[in-house]
Design a protein around this motif. Structure first.
Motif, PDB file in Angstrom:
ATOM      1  N   GLN A 203      40.874  39.909  39.657  1.00 47.47           N
ATOM      2  CA  GLN A 203      40.439  39.235  39.554  1.00 47.47           C
ATOM      3  C   GLN A 203      40.558  38.043  38.667  1.00 47.47           C
ATOM      4  OE1 GLN A 203      36.672  41.303  38.815  1.00 47.47           O
ATOM      5  NE2 GLN A 203      36.653  42.102  41.269  1.00 47.47           N
ATOM      6  N   ASP A 204      40.650  38.623  37.099  1.00 49.20           N
ATOM      7  CA  ASP A 204      41.002  37.479  36.345  1.00 49.20           C
ATOM      8  C   ASP A 204      41.792  36.640  36.481  1.00 49.20           C
ATOM      9  OD1 ASP A 204      38.711  38.713  34.535  1.00 49.20           O
ATOM     10  OD2 ASP A 204      40.013  39.246  33.137  1.00 49.20           O
ATOM     11  N   VAL A 205      43.330  36.986  36.998  1.00 48.52           N
ATOM     12  CA  VAL A 205      44.387  36.169  37.635  1.00 48.52           C
ATOM     13  C   VAL A 205      44.221  35.245  38.755  1.00 48.52           C
ATOM     14  CG1 VAL A 205      46.881  36.421  38.466  1.00 48.52           C
ATOM     15  CG2 VAL A 205      46.320  37.767  36.504  1.00 48.52           C
ATOM     16  N   ALA A 206      43.107  36.293  39.773  1.00 53.09           N
ATOM     17  CA  ALA A 206      42.734  35.469  41.117  1.00 53.09           C
ATOM     18  C   ALA A 206      41.961  34.332  41.319  1.00 53.09           C
ATOM     19  CB  ALA A 206      42.049  36.345  41.826  1.00 53.09           C
ATOM     20  N   GLN A 207      41.773  34.295  39.010  1.00 51.82           N
ATOM     21  CA  GLN A 207      40.397  33.164  39.324  1.00 51.82           C
ATOM     22  C   GLN A 207      41.562  32.302  38.292  1.00 51.82           C
ATOM     23  OE1 GLN A 207      36.920  34.631  37.880  1.00 51.82           O
ATOM     24  NE2 GLN A 207      36.542  36.164  39.241  1.00 51.82           N
ATOM     25  N   GLY A 208      42.521  31.646  37.798  1.00 51.63           N
ATOM     26  CA  GLY A 208      43.075  31.419  38.023  1.00 51.63           C
ATOM     27  C   GLY A 208      43.231  31.247  36.164  1.00 51.63           C
ATOM     28  N   TYR A 209      42.134  32.773  35.578  1.00 56.10           N
ATOM     29  CA  TYR A 209      43.279  33.566  34.146  1.00 56.10           C
ATOM     30  C   TYR A 209      44.612  33.962  33.434  1.00 56.10           C
ATOM     31  CZ  TYR A 209      37.943  32.933  33.360  1.00 56.10           C
ATOM     32  OH  TYR A 209      36.825  31.959  33.637  1.00 56.10           O
TER      33      TYR A 209
END
Length: 448
Positions: A203-209
């Motif tokens: 989820q974090d990676v998908a949100q650009g983190y």
């Protein structure tokens, strides 16, 4: 001594404030926390004086400070200083695989340098490696489950209840009997953690983190590594405090441990003074030999240790009537099976100090006139019964923030470093959903 149940009201009030005020009135609680703690502490002292007289109340208060709180807070202070002077830098980003490895390492370390020592040593690296993540609270929750609690079950150094058992005749290596339970719980909890962490990671990676990694490869740098020697020094002091009381040189003619007489039968023993001296010397040397830049990189402040020091003096003091009630009526509970001992010791250790709780139930087990088992100073205790009491005291301290010394320290350091930790009851929701099924499995496999 018969203790009226209503004397536990200040303890219940103290717990209610710790649980509710950070949610209902966070700013007010942050500003007035010492006042609230002082109010509940004074109330229990006054009520105790009303029931038993001023002398008994003064004795209870001084005994709590000398016998319980002093060595507790000095140990926490020493480990906080030493860990704050160790800075771990690098481009090893907090991924599910890395976090599983970190939790496993911390769990193993806990039996070698204690749950408090392992927590203080590992908490900052874990927070730093996951600083790029948006969802991090679950990482620190499982950190408390494993590093701050369960990992300390294999040696008397790992957790104070086991040190108490060692001081009462349980062999130093006997705790290895808990290894199969630890392995089962570690495998289950790390598997559950991996699935949860992977979900949040994606989820974090998908949100650009993204972690700040500019080059390929892994570069790690440890500053202040010599402070690991001070960790060893502190652990040595703790072990000494458990060994020295059994030596003739530290006993008087009646077999009592020598020390400085405070009042009544309260004595600040020489072994405790030696432990305190070693820990404070280690803390002083840690600061004297470490460059201030290391502490600056760690964003080290005194806020977390101050909060723990204030809260736990109130918790330790207000819990005294509850502990005395348990001691006076523990034998009346009718507990005579390992499963009953596991859950009774564990559930009470979730809210009370797990060391006296361990002592109460191991004494109860020793009074049941078993014909075979371990011969201890508390009586003959069957191995499975002692395993249940030990596992309950060590494992279920993870059920609440106040169940074991490092739990609240990890929460405070996490909050201080931007990790949005759940409230008291929010944390209990996690512990009930994750840990209770594990403990039920422990009961079925090991204690029935």
């Amino acid at each position: 001594m018969s203790v009226p149940v209503w004397l536990c009201i200040p303890f219940i009030g103290m717990l209610a404030c710790v649980a509710l005020m950070p949610v209902l009135k966070p700013e007010w609680w942050g500003a007035h926390q010492p006042v609230v703690v002082a109010a509940w502490s004074v109330l229990v002292v006054v009520l105790y004086a009303v029931v038993y007289g001023p002398a008994a109340s003064a004795h209870m208060t001084v005994s709590c400070f000398i016998d319980d709180y002093l060595t507790f807070i000095v140990l926490l202070f020493g480990l906080y200083c030493a860990s704050g002077n160790i800075s771990f830098e690098g481009d090893l980003a907090g991924s599910p695989q890395v976090n599983v490895a970190l939790l496993a390492i911390g769990t193993i370390l806990a039996s070698l340098i204690g749950t408090t020592g392992a927590s203080m040593l590992m908490v900052r690296p874990v927070i730093k490696m996951n600083s790029w993540r948006r969802e991090r609270a679950h990482i620190m929750i499982f950190f408390i489950f494993l590093v701050s609690n369960m990992g300390g079950c294999l040696t008397p150094v790992g957790d104070p209840p086991l040190l108490m058992g060692f001081m009462n005749g349980v062999l130093f290596t006997w705790s290895f009997h808990l290894l199969p339970i630890l392995i089962l719980n570690l495998v289950i909890l790390l598997t559950v953690f991996y699935r949860i962490d992977r979900k949040y990671y994606l989820q974090d990676v998908a949100q650009g983190y993204r972690p700040d990694i500019s080059e390929r490869g892994t570069k790690l740098k440890l500053d202040g590594g010599h402070n690991l020697l001070f960790f060893v020094m502190i652990v040595f002091g703790v072990v000494l405090s458990g060994v020295l009381p059994g030596m003739a040189a530290f006993q008087d003619g009646s077999g009592n441990v020598k020390g400085i007489h405070i009042m009544g039968d309260i004595v600040l023993s020489w072994p405790d003074l030696i432990e305190i001296g070693i820990i404070l010397l280690a803390a002083w040397l840690s600061f004297r030999t470490t460059d201030v830049s290391v502490r600056r990189n760690n964003h080290m402040t005194w806020g977390a240790i101050k909060e723990v020091a204030v809260l736990f003096i109130g918790i330790f003091l207000t819990m005294q009537p509850a502990l005395q009630l348990l001691k006076s009526r523990g034998a009346e509970l009718g507990l005579d099976t390992p499963a009953q001992m596991f859950w009774s010791t564990g559930l009470l250790s979730s809210f009370l100090d797990n060391t006296p709780t361990y002592l109460v139930f191991s004494t109860t087990a020793g009074s049941l006139d078993f014909s075979s088992g371990l011969h201890t100073a508390l009586g003959v205790i069957p191995p499975q019964m002692l395993m249940a009491i030990s596992a309950g005291a060590v494992f279920m301290g993870a059920m609440t923030y106040i169940g074991n010394a490092p739990n609240f320290m990890v929460k405070s350091l996490s909050d201080e470093n931007g990790v949005r930790m759940p409230s008291f009851f929010g944390y209990m929701k996690w512990s009930i959903l994750v840990l209770i099924p594990v403990f039920l499995l422990d009961t079925i496999v090991f204690f029935l």
